[in-house]
Design a protein around this motif. Sequence first.
Motif, PDB file in Angstrom:
ATOM      1  N   THR A  89       0.827  -1.206   0.000  1.00 26.15           N
ATOM      2  CA  THR A  89       0.000   0.000   0.000  1.00 26.15           C
ATOM      3  C   THR A  89       0.862   1.258   0.000  1.00 26.15           C
ATOM      4  N   PHE A  90       2.052   1.168   0.587  1.00 32.52           N
ATOM      5  CA  PHE A  90       2.986   2.299   0.587  1.00 32.52           C
ATOM      6  C   PHE A  90       3.354   2.683  -0.847  1.00 32.52           C
ATOM      7  N   ALA A  91       3.475   1.678  -1.731  1.00 36.28           N
ATOM      8  CA  ALA A  91       3.842   1.940  -3.123  1.00 36.28           C
ATOM      9  C   ALA A  91       2.663   2.471  -3.937  1.00 36.28           C
ATOM     10  N   ALA A  92       1.436   2.370  -3.396  1.00 35.63           N
ATOM     11  CA  ALA A  92       0.213   2.899  -4.024  1.00 35.63           C
ATOM     12  C   ALA A  92       0.033   2.445  -5.472  1.00 35.63           C
ATOM     13  N   PRO A  93       0.017   1.139  -5.752  1.00 37.64           N
ATOM     14  CA  PRO A  93      -0.216   0.671  -7.134  1.00 37.64           C
ATOM     15  C   PRO A  93      -1.684   0.841  -7.515  1.00 37.64           C
ATOM     16  N   ASP A  94      -1.959   0.688  -8.797  1.00 38.62           N
ATOM     17  CA  ASP A  94      -3.345   0.750  -9.268  1.00 38.62           C
ATOM     18  C   ASP A  94      -4.116  -0.523  -8.929  1.00 38.62           C
ATOM     19  N   PHE A  95      -3.379  -1.643  -8.774  1.00 34.90           N
ATOM     20  CA  PHE A  95      -4.012  -2.919  -8.427  1.00 34.90           C
ATOM     21  C   PHE A  95      -3.185  -3.642  -7.377  1.00 34.90           C
ATOM     22  N   LEU A  96      -3.870  -4.187  -6.374  1.00 39.13           N
ATOM     23  CA  LEU A  96      -3.262  -5.132  -5.449  1.00 39.13           C
ATOM     24  C   LEU A  96      -3.660  -6.539  -5.883  1.00 39.13           C
ATOM     25  N   LEU A  97      -2.685  -7.433  -5.998  1.00 39.73           N
ATOM     26  CA  LEU A  97      -2.950  -8.848  -6.242  1.00 39.73           C
ATOM     27  C   LEU A  97      -2.574  -9.591  -4.970  1.00 39.73           C
ATOM     28  N   LEU A  98      -3.556 -10.076  -4.229  1.00 34.55           N
ATOM     29  CA  LEU A  98      -3.343 -10.648  -2.910  1.00 34.55           C
ATOM     30  C   LEU A  98      -3.708 -12.127  -2.902  1.00 34.55           C
ATOM     31  N   ASP A  99      -2.751 -12.974  -2.558  1.00 32.86           N
ATOM     32  CA  ASP A  99      -2.967 -14.420  -2.519  1.00 32.86           C
ATOM     33  C   ASP A  99      -3.067 -14.869  -1.070  1.00 32.86           C
ATOM     34  N   GLU A 100      -4.291 -15.167  -0.623  1.00 34.86           N
ATOM     35  CA  GLU A 100      -4.573 -15.612   0.747  1.00 34.86           C
ATOM     36  C   GLU A 100      -3.943 -14.661   1.773  1.00 34.86           C
ATOM     37  N   PRO A 101      -4.333 -13.384   1.794  1.00 35.39           N
ATOM     38  CA  PRO A 101      -3.667 -12.420   2.674  1.00 35.39           C
ATOM     39  C   PRO A 101      -3.900 -12.649   4.157  1.00 35.39           C
ATOM     40  N   THR A 102      -4.961 -13.382   4.537  1.00 34.45           N
ATOM     41  CA  THR A 102      -5.227 -13.580   5.961  1.00 34.45           C
ATOM     42  C   THR A 102      -4.780 -14.946   6.468  1.00 34.45           C
ATOM     43  N   ASN A 103      -4.171 -15.770   5.610  1.00 33.35           N
ATOM     44  CA  ASN A 103      -3.646 -17.043   6.090  1.00 33.35           C
ATOM     45  C   ASN A 103      -2.618 -16.787   7.189  1.00 33.35           C
ATOM     46  N   ASN A 104      -2.694 -17.569   8.250  1.00 31.10           N
ATOM     47  CA  ASN A 104      -1.740 -17.507   9.366  1.00 31.10           C
ATOM     48  C   ASN A 104      -1.871 -16.237  10.203  1.00 31.10           C
ATOM     49  N   LEU A 105      -2.903 -15.431   9.952  1.00 26.88           N
ATOM     50  CA  LEU A 105      -3.100 -14.232  10.764  1.00 26.88           C
ATOM     51  C   LEU A 105      -4.068 -14.519  11.897  1.00 26.88           C
ATOM     52  N   ASP A 106      -3.805 -13.901  13.062  1.00 25.99           N
ATOM     53  CA  ASP A 106      -4.739 -14.012  14.169  1.00 25.99           C
ATOM     54  C   ASP A 106      -5.913 -13.063  13.932  1.00 25.99           C
TER      55      ASP A 106
END
Length: 525
Positions: A152-169
């Motif tokens: 998000t710091f890089a502010a791209p036009d698209f985020l491609l997120l692969d299972e972003p909440t895996n292993n998160l509490d």
Amino acid sequence: MPAITLSNLSWATPDGRRVLSNLDLSFTSERTGLVGRNGTGKTSLLRLMSGELTPLSGRVTIDGTIGVLRQELLPDPDATIADLFGVREALAVLDRAARGDARVDELSDADWTLEARMEAALASVGLAAEPDAPLVQLSGGQRTRAALAALTFAAPDFLLLDEPTNNLDREGRAAVAELLAGWGAGAIVVSHDRELLEAMDAIVELTSLGATRYGGGWSAYRERKALELAAAEHDLAVADRRVAEIDRRAQAMVERKARKDSVGAKKGARGDMPRILIGAMKRRAEETGGAGARLADKQRDEASSAAAAARERVEVLQPFKVVQPPTGLLPGKIVLRADGLTFGHVSGEPLIDDFSFDLTGPERVAITGANGSGKSTLLDLIAGRLAPWEGSVRVGVPFAMFDQEVALLDRDATILDNFRRLNPVADENACRAALARYMFRADAALQTVATLSGGQLLRAGLACVLGGPTPPQLLLLDEPTNHLDIDSIETVEAGLRGYDGALLVVSHDAAFLDAIGVTRRIAIG
């Protein structure tokens, strides 16, 4: 406007197995959830968009910039958070400037707001860490949060997120959801986290037949799927009635022909008709009967094909249901009692300290807490895999533990052999019937456990443990939905809903806990 366009896109694995075929899709500045069973190509599609994979045919056109969050890989030993942000040298310039060692040209190019902006990006995902913190010293969940902050710091036009909440509490999942809720550009999210998918603007479902887009989040998608199931069930009922009607008409035609043949035979026997006329009538009747039979066969084949197609659609769309044998657990029985449990992995540093609780009757209890708080360790203490430093734990009923590897199954044996080992009193018919309830029919029951996918593995474990004549009265479940696709999660939920014993569950998946009827949560750490 930024866009990602897939035109007639196909891709196959190196061994030639076709995964994606002739996809035509377009993504714009909205949040899109990408769902589908494991193996349908969700991660491969993200890698095609990012340029990591080359299409077999077709093309990917990207108008804008992209940022990619991949499923976690072990970082380089010397990598830091600053490396994720790509600002190690820029921070070094600021450090030299603070010491008075920077060159004039460095001072003119220095980004004096960099540290504050990095701190804000990390705070947006709930992470307080220094830029020079080594990645290897962070937990998997912390590394995921840091990677999201860098994206998000890089502010791209698209985020491609692969299972972003895996292993998160729970806290980490909430931070990711909040980040995406405030994200104003495009995002394509592969996830089995139904809470996260609920916040999407659209859902794209990948199947072996292609891709289908549904407007709205997870609930809207499920409503549409329910309508599709109702339509498929209606089509099946119509097709079955059509088959029955054709069979009824064919039988009536056979009976009419038999009556006419009988009348003709009687007339011929009395000599009322010339022989040549009798022969002509017989030939005409045979020709008419043959044409009618051929037409009936054609209609029956068409109707049967339509019924088979409708039945296949119903089977694909129909939610999994299963009826379990009763455990016989009485409501007031003390299932387990933990008293003053204290344990740690490092001498003198207790991870669990003076922890006590009871579980009574068919209660369904979730153990909650941040990553590293000792939830899995607590299950190991209850199961007897670890011995407490102090205190005691007593399990008063037969139990089974499902860890993420489903270690209670012999990986070198077949599903059927595992069922026999765990249920030695069950005969062959009972074994087969129990496994069939969990969709391991015929030769599917002869698969070796080591060859199963994550979803199949957990389903096989449930079949072998809960499908026996007397299931255990307590199940211990450690993050059972990690790395499963949503269909597999819903299959597990259906199996657990049909179980009438007690559950003690470690999971960060709130939708899963609600679906299996958890009524009490115990915080640890």
